[in-house]
Design a protein around this motif. Structure first.
Motif, mmCIF file in Angstrom:
data_model
loop_
_atom_site.group_PDB
_atom_site.id
_atom_site.type_symbol
_atom_site.label_atom_id
_atom_site.label_comp_id
_atom_site.label_asym_id
_atom_site.label_seq_id
_atom_site.Cartn_x
_atom_site.Cartn_y
_atom_site.Cartn_z
ATOM 1 N N TYR A 199 44.860 52.279 53.112
ATOM 2 C CA TYR A 199 45.227 52.079 54.514
ATOM 3 C C TYR A 199 44.665 50.740 54.978
ATOM 4 O O TYR A 199 43.473 50.468 54.802
ATOM 5 N N VAL A 200 45.522 49.912 55.569
ATOM 6 C CA VAL A 200 45.153 48.533 55.887
ATOM 7 C C VAL A 200 45.241 48.262 57.386
ATOM 8 O O VAL A 200 46.207 48.649 58.046
ATOM 9 N N ASP A 201 44.215 47.577 57.897
ATOM 10 C CA ASP A 201 44.227 47.126 59.292
ATOM 11 C C ASP A 201 43.475 45.805 59.374
ATOM 12 O O ASP A 201 42.759 45.432 58.439
ATOM 13 N N GLU A 202 43.643 45.103 60.494
ATOM 14 C CA GLU A 202 43.062 43.773 60.609
ATOM 15 C C GLU A 202 42.185 43.612 61.842
ATOM 16 O O GLU A 202 42.269 44.392 62.791
ATOM 17 N N THR A 203 41.368 42.576 61.807
ATOM 18 C CA THR A 203 40.599 42.118 62.964
ATOM 19 C C THR A 203 40.836 40.617 63.088
ATOM 20 O O THR A 203 40.813 39.896 62.096
ATOM 21 N N VAL A 256 49.430 51.211 52.786
ATOM 22 C CA VAL A 256 50.040 51.708 54.023
ATOM 23 C C VAL A 256 49.454 50.910 55.178
ATOM 24 O O VAL A 256 48.231 50.773 55.285
ATOM 25 N N ALA A 257 50.309 50.375 56.036
ATOM 26 C CA ALA A 257 49.844 49.547 57.152
ATOM 27 C C ALA A 257 50.633 49.862 58.412
ATOM 28 O O ALA A 257 51.783 50.305 58.352
ATOM 29 N N ASP A 258 49.994 49.634 59.548
ATOM 30 C CA ASP A 258 50.664 49.781 60.836
ATOM 31 C C ASP A 258 51.811 48.780 60.924
ATOM 32 O O ASP A 258 51.741 47.684 60.358
ATOM 33 N N TRP A 293 55.288 50.719 55.909
ATOM 34 C CA TRP A 293 54.950 50.419 57.301
ATOM 35 C C TRP A 293 54.914 51.703 58.107
ATOM 36 O O TRP A 293 55.873 52.460 58.139
ATOM 37 N N LEU A 294 53.810 51.933 58.770
ATOM 38 C CA LEU A 294 53.521 53.198 59.432
ATOM 39 C C LEU A 294 53.957 53.179 60.894
ATOM 40 O O LEU A 294 53.677 52.238 61.623
ATOM 41 N N ASP A 295 54.642 54.237 61.309
ATOM 42 C CA ASP A 295 54.952 54.458 62.721
ATOM 43 C C ASP A 295 53.911 55.433 63.266
ATOM 44 O O ASP A 295 53.941 56.618 62.949
ATOM 45 N N ASP A 328 48.253 59.898 58.960
ATOM 46 C CA ASP A 328 48.016 58.533 58.495
ATOM 47 C C ASP A 328 47.401 57.645 59.572
ATOM 48 O O ASP A 328 46.560 56.792 59.277
ATOM 49 N N ARG A 329 47.795 57.845 60.815
ATOM 50 C CA ARG A 329 47.200 57.020 61.865
ATOM 51 C C ARG A 329 45.725 57.357 62.051
ATOM 52 O O ARG A 329 44.930 56.489 62.435
#
Length: 286
Positions: free
Chosen positions: A5-9, A171-173, A213-215, A222-223
């Motif tokens: 699971y991927v997210d950014e700053t 998996v990413a937003d 791409w995650l909804d 997943d969220r």
């Protein structure tokens, strides 16, 4: 299979102040762009998500139908609330955080989040792009492409050297800019450019070629897990920028630190669990 699971700053913009010498990033553009990947086995997806939902119910009073934006756990929210409570001040975090009115309540939430890391033991990899150093060198490569290239490389290398027989998916937003870079082939062009200094190219067949791409309106489990990637990217950015984690989130950082992937040659976090671009020696010793 592992799900990362991927997210950014931070932001990816390399825009500079017109006429600045040396070049300086425009106001509001953070120096660092960090992408964090938190990997779990697919068999742990449900149990980890349900654990995080229970944490919200217990510590934020969140009902199952509570608005997502009111209860989303983000690194910057955690730091803001912890600082405000320590200083006996009102905080301005989303409505779901209104139950946190005393430091012990915040400590209990941080403890529960730390336990999620210790119990489920996700595999964490991050890439920190130093945009200030990039513009000083006249490098205009898209930071999003750099960060994803490093993550794909390090995931593939870890699977090859330490988790033989496993494969992975990212998996990413949903992010229009990120999706467009994959669709145009820009990510693969940047990855090929960065591979020129490698002695051996990783086996990228082990990682799905682009993220799913995650909804967040539809994918509840997943969220919830994606929140851990946000926390990881936030804390790693703080540590790289300031040399240490925020004191208020120290316990969460200590729970996270053992989960970072280790370089298969050096045995260190730097270079694998935390990778820097442009590459540089660091005062950090982990």
């Amino acid at each position: 299979m592992l799900i990362f699971y991927v997210d950014e700053t931070g932001t990816a913009s390399l825009a500079t102040v017109p006429g600045s010498d040396p070049p300086a990033l425009v106001a509001g553009s953070a120096r660092f762009f960090t992408l964090a990947a938190v990997g779990i086995r697919d068999s742990a997806r449900r149990s980890l998500a349900e654990y995080l939902l229970r944490v919200k119910a217990e510590h934020l009073g969140a009902a199952a139908d509570a608005p997502w934006e009111d209860t989303e756990i983000k690194g910057r929210y955690l730091l803001h609330v912890a600082k405000a409570l320590r200083g006996r001040k009102q905080h301005s975090a989303p409505a779901g955080y209104s139950t946190l009115t005393e430091p012990p309540a915040m400590d209990a939430l941080l403890h529960a989040l730390g336990l999620a890391l210790s119990i489920f033991r996700p595999l964490i990899m991050t890439n920190v792009v130093d945009k200030q150093k990039m513009i000083a060198r006249g490098n205009q490569t898209n930071p999003i492409g750099i960060a994803y290239s490093y993550l794909q490389r390090n995931i593939a290398l870890t699977l090859e050297h330490q988790l033989s027989g496993e494969s992975a998916v990212i998996v990413a937003d949903q992010q229009t800019q990120h999706e467009a870079l994959f669709k145009s082939g820009g990510i693969h062009e940047i990855r090929a450019q960065l591979e020129k200094d490698l002695t051996r190219v990783p086996n990228y067949n082990l990682v799905l070629d682009k993220p799913l791409w995650l909804d967040t309106d539809l994918s509840m489990w997943d969220r919830e897990i994606l929140q851990l990637a946000d926390i990881a990217s936030f804390l790693v950015t703080k540590v790289i920028d300031e040399g240490e984690p925020p004191a208020e989130l120290e316990r969460l950082w200590q729970a996270m630190l053992p989960q970072f992937a280790l370089h298969h040659k050096s045995g260190k976090v730097l270079g694998r669990g935390i990778a820097m671009y442009p590459p540089r020696s660091s005062r950090l010793s982990f």
